[in-house]
Write an enzyme that holds these catalytic residues in place. Structure first.
Site, PDB file in Angstrom:
ATOM      1  N   CYS A 113       1.212  -1.428   0.213  1.00 29.39           N
ATOM      2  CA  CYS A 113       0.077  -0.475  -0.114  1.00 29.39           C
ATOM      3  C   CYS A 113       0.806   1.433   0.176  1.00 29.39           C
ATOM      4  O   CYS A 113       0.256   2.669  -0.066  1.00 29.39           O
ATOM      5  CB  CYS A 113      -1.076   0.280   1.414  1.00 29.39           C
ATOM      6  N   HIS A 244      -2.704   7.034   2.459  1.00 31.64           N
ATOM      7  CA  HIS A 244      -3.522   5.916   2.251  1.00 31.64           C
ATOM      8  C   HIS A 244      -4.903   5.642   2.645  1.00 31.64           C
ATOM      9  O   HIS A 244      -4.930   5.988   4.289  1.00 31.64           O
ATOM     10  CB  HIS A 244      -2.345   4.656   2.529  1.00 31.64           C
ATOM     11  N   ASN A 274     -10.284   0.358  -0.010  1.00 32.95           N
ATOM     12  CA  ASN A 274      -8.728  -0.068   0.125  1.00 32.95           C
ATOM     13  C   ASN A 274      -8.044  -0.162  -1.414  1.00 32.95           C
ATOM     14  O   ASN A 274      -7.615  -1.457  -1.290  1.00 32.95           O
ATOM     15  CB  ASN A 274      -8.623  -0.133   1.344  1.00 32.95           C
TER      16      ASN A 274
HETATM   17  O1  UT7 Z   1      -3.410  -1.051   3.171  1.00 31.36           O
HETATM   18  C1  UT7 Z   1      -2.633  -1.947   4.108  1.00 31.36           C
HETATM   19  C2  UT7 Z   1      -2.383  -1.318   6.011  1.00 31.36           C
HETATM   20  N1  UT7 Z   1      -4.215  -2.032   6.914  1.00 31.36           N
HETATM   21  C3  UT7 Z   1      -4.889  -1.140   7.715  1.00 31.36           C
HETATM   22  O2  UT7 Z   1      -4.185  -0.400   7.653  1.00 31.36           O
HETATM   23  C4  UT7 Z   1      -5.440  -1.765   8.284  1.00 31.36           C
HETATM   24  C5  UT7 Z   1      -5.752  -1.788   9.726  1.00 31.36           C
HETATM   25  N2  UT7 Z   1      -7.472  -2.583  10.707  1.00 31.36           N
HETATM   26  C6  UT7 Z   1      -8.345  -2.334   9.763  1.00 31.36           C
HETATM   27  O3  UT7 Z   1      -8.446  -1.369  10.012  1.00 31.36           O
HETATM   28  C7  UT7 Z   1      -8.437  -2.303  11.439  1.00 31.36           C
HETATM   29  O4  UT7 Z   1      -8.138  -3.430  11.888  1.00 31.36           O
HETATM   30  C8  UT7 Z   1     -10.235  -3.757  10.768  1.00 31.36           C
HETATM   31  C9  UT7 Z   1     -11.216  -2.830   9.810  1.00 31.36           C
HETATM   32  C10 UT7 Z   1      -9.166  -4.547   9.792  1.00 31.36           C
HETATM   33  C11 UT7 Z   1     -10.758  -4.396  11.539  1.00 31.36           C
HETATM   34  O5  UT7 Z   1     -11.512  -3.994  12.218  1.00 31.36           O
HETATM   35  P1  UT7 Z   1     -10.936  -3.926  14.018  1.00 31.36           P
HETATM   36  O6  UT7 Z   1     -12.064  -2.918  14.780  1.00 31.36           O
HETATM   37  O7  UT7 Z   1      -9.475  -3.637  14.386  1.00 31.36           O
HETATM   38  O8  UT7 Z   1     -11.351  -5.290  14.643  1.00 31.36           O
HETATM   39  P2  UT7 Z   1     -11.389  -7.202  14.824  1.00 31.36           P
HETATM   40  O9  UT7 Z   1     -10.203  -7.187  14.313  1.00 31.36           O
HETATM   41  O10 UT7 Z   1     -10.790  -6.194  16.372  1.00 31.36           O
HETATM   42  O11 UT7 Z   1     -12.537  -7.640  15.100  1.00 31.36           O
HETATM   43  C12 UT7 Z   1     -13.318  -6.575  16.065  1.00 31.36           C
HETATM   44  C13 UT7 Z   1     -15.187  -7.825  15.916  1.00 31.36           C
HETATM   45  C14 UT7 Z   1     -14.412  -9.754  15.892  1.00 31.36           C
HETATM   46  O12 UT7 Z   1     -15.793 -10.461  16.622  1.00 31.36           O
HETATM   47  P3  UT7 Z   1     -15.113 -10.077  17.720  1.00 31.36           P
HETATM   48  O13 UT7 Z   1     -13.409 -11.660  18.164  1.00 31.36           O
HETATM   49  O14 UT7 Z   1     -15.284  -9.472  19.383  1.00 31.36           O
HETATM   50  O15 UT7 Z   1     -15.965 -11.700  19.061  1.00 31.36           O
HETATM   51  C15 UT7 Z   1     -14.404 -10.254  14.283  1.00 31.36           C
HETATM   52  O16 UT7 Z   1     -14.443 -11.136  13.955  1.00 31.36           O
HETATM   53  O17 UT7 Z   1     -15.083  -7.625  14.787  1.00 31.36           O
HETATM   54  C16 UT7 Z   1     -14.933  -8.726  13.976  1.00 31.36           C
HETATM   55  N3  UT7 Z   1     -15.631  -9.176  12.362  1.00 31.36           N
HETATM   56  C17 UT7 Z   1     -16.583  -8.847  11.941  1.00 31.36           C
HETATM   57  N4  UT7 Z   1     -17.878  -8.358  12.050  1.00 31.36           N
HETATM   58  C18 UT7 Z   1     -18.320  -8.195  10.930  1.00 31.36           C
HETATM   59  C19 UT7 Z   1     -13.673  -9.078  11.948  1.00 31.36           C
HETATM   60  N5  UT7 Z   1     -14.410  -8.420  10.234  1.00 31.36           N
HETATM   61  C20 UT7 Z   1     -15.909  -8.299  10.351  1.00 31.36           C
HETATM   62  C21 UT7 Z   1     -16.560  -8.393   9.395  1.00 31.36           C
HETATM   63  N6  UT7 Z   1     -17.698  -8.172   9.695  1.00 31.36           N
HETATM   64  N7  UT7 Z   1     -16.430  -7.930   8.377  1.00 31.36           N
END
Ligand code: UT7
Length: 317
Positions: A113, A244, A274
């Site tokens: 990215c 980005h 993204n």
């Molecule tokens: O381009 C390169 C750089 N990339 C980035 O900068 C991305 C950086 N990371 C992020 O943007 C975020 O971490 C994400 C958007 C990928 C995820 O958001 P988060 O707030 O960090 O969520 P998480 O991974 O901690 O997940 C929270 C919960 C989990 O459930 P439990 O374990 O709390 O029950 C996940 O299983 O959300 C769940 N979850 C979803 N729920 C509904 C993960 N993906 C989804 C989804 N829909 N698509």
């Protein structure tokens, strides 16, 4: 002294739009979760037979048209991509052939990215050293080809597309009032490889979202300071932040650190998702099309990608 200025830009977005509601039918997710956690509402997805080269060529063609130039007026091509059509020849070679670009350098650059800003810094070095006068720099990605469409953690995040700029040498006097790239900074730390990568076996993208998020917020704050310090400027000197586009929460955190109102931040993540190396040139094109940017404005570009790689550039448009 020689500076590298942005002459024009172009873009390409595939026709097919995949909304969050479409994704609700594919995996266990909701529109609200995606919007609240990322800001993304929709993304463009390339047709099966549409390649990264096709998208790169379309974006580059528009950038040339917008500069009233032909391929023959350009010395070389750099394409930032993590999703080339094939190992070689590069996407840049396909662009060179399709647009009749001269016989200067043509190569792809892999920094995930962060690729477009890596490319901008590389192009600036080629131009300032006299090896090229005009270059096409393109960010082009077909991330839909490396997504596991059954994995809700990743499939909701990414989109396809391409953005391009024509860069050209111009005369500067060596002050911050010069047009062009004033400062750029490239970084990498391979100890984070397992945080965000394409699995060698499945060829699908894998990400430790929360860890990437934390690193992104920290590194973006630090690199912004480094970029400004390098040229003795302050936050208030920046007219536009073009970050980005991975997650609206990361973008907002960076803007807050810069004490910048969101009105001065170009945001396209809600429409494009993204798009990796294509996200910054797509955002630049969008801002120019909306007449947001004026000649003389100071733009800060910054990005973080798999590796990790992270980078920034301060450019007077
Ligand atoms: O381009 C390169 C750089 N990339 C980035 O900068 C991305 C950086 N990371 C992020 O943007 C975020 O971490 C994400 C958007 C990928 C995820 O958001 P988060 O707030 O960090 O969520 P998480 O991974 O901690 O997940 C929270 C919960 C989990 O459930 P439990 O374990 O709390 O029950 C996940 O299983 O959300 C769940 N979850 C979803 N729920 C509904 C993960 N993906 C989804 C989804 N829909 N698509």
């Amino acid at each position: 002294m020689i500076r590298t200025r942005i002459l024009s830009s172009g873009h390409y977005l595939p026709e097919k739009i995949l909304t969050n509601h479409d994704l609700e039918k594919m995996v266990d997710t909701t529109h609200d979760w995606i919007v609240q956690r990322t800001g993304i509402e929709q993304r463009h997805v390339a047709a099966e037979d549409e390649t990264t080269s096709d998208m790169a060529i379309a974006a580059a063609r528009q950038a040339l048209e917008n500069a009233n130039l032909n391929g023959a007026d350009i010395d070389g091509v750099i394409v930032a991509t993590a999703t080339p059509d094939r190992a070689f020849p590069s996407v840049a070679i396909a662009v060179q052939a399709a647009l009749g670009v001269g016989n200067g350098p043509a190569f792809d650059l892999s920094a995930a990215c962060s690729g477009f800003v890596y490319g901008l810094s590389t192009a600036d070095a080629l131009i300032r050293s006299g090896q090229a006068k005009r270059l096409l720099l393109i960010g082009a990605e077909k991330f839909s080809s490396i997504i596991d469409w059954n994995d809700r953690r990743t499939c909701v995040l990414f989109g396809d597309g391409a953005g391009a700029v024509v860069l050209e040498a111009c005369e500067g006097v060596g002050t911050n009032a010069d047009q062009g790239v004033l400062s750029s900074h490239l970084h990498a730390d391979g100890s984070y490889q397992e945080m965000l990568y394409v699995d060698a076996e499945t060829q699908f993208i894998n990400m430790n979202g929360p860890e990437v998020f934390k690193f992104a917020v920290n590194s973006m704050s630090k690199i912004v300071k480094q970029t400004l310090d390098a040229v003795g400027m302050e936050e208030k000197d920046i007219d536009w932040l073009i970050p980005h586009q991975a997650n609206i929460r990361i973008i907002e955190a960076t803007a807050k650190k810069l004490k910048m109102p969101m009105e001065q931040v170009v945001v396209t993540v809600h429409k494009h998702g993204n798009t990796s190396a294509a996200s910054i040139p797509l955002a630049l094109y969008t801002a120019l099309s909306n007449n947001q940017l004026s000649r003389g404005d100071l733009i800060l570009f910054e990005a973080l990608g798999g590796g990790f790689t992270w980078s920034s550039a301060l450019v007077r448009y």
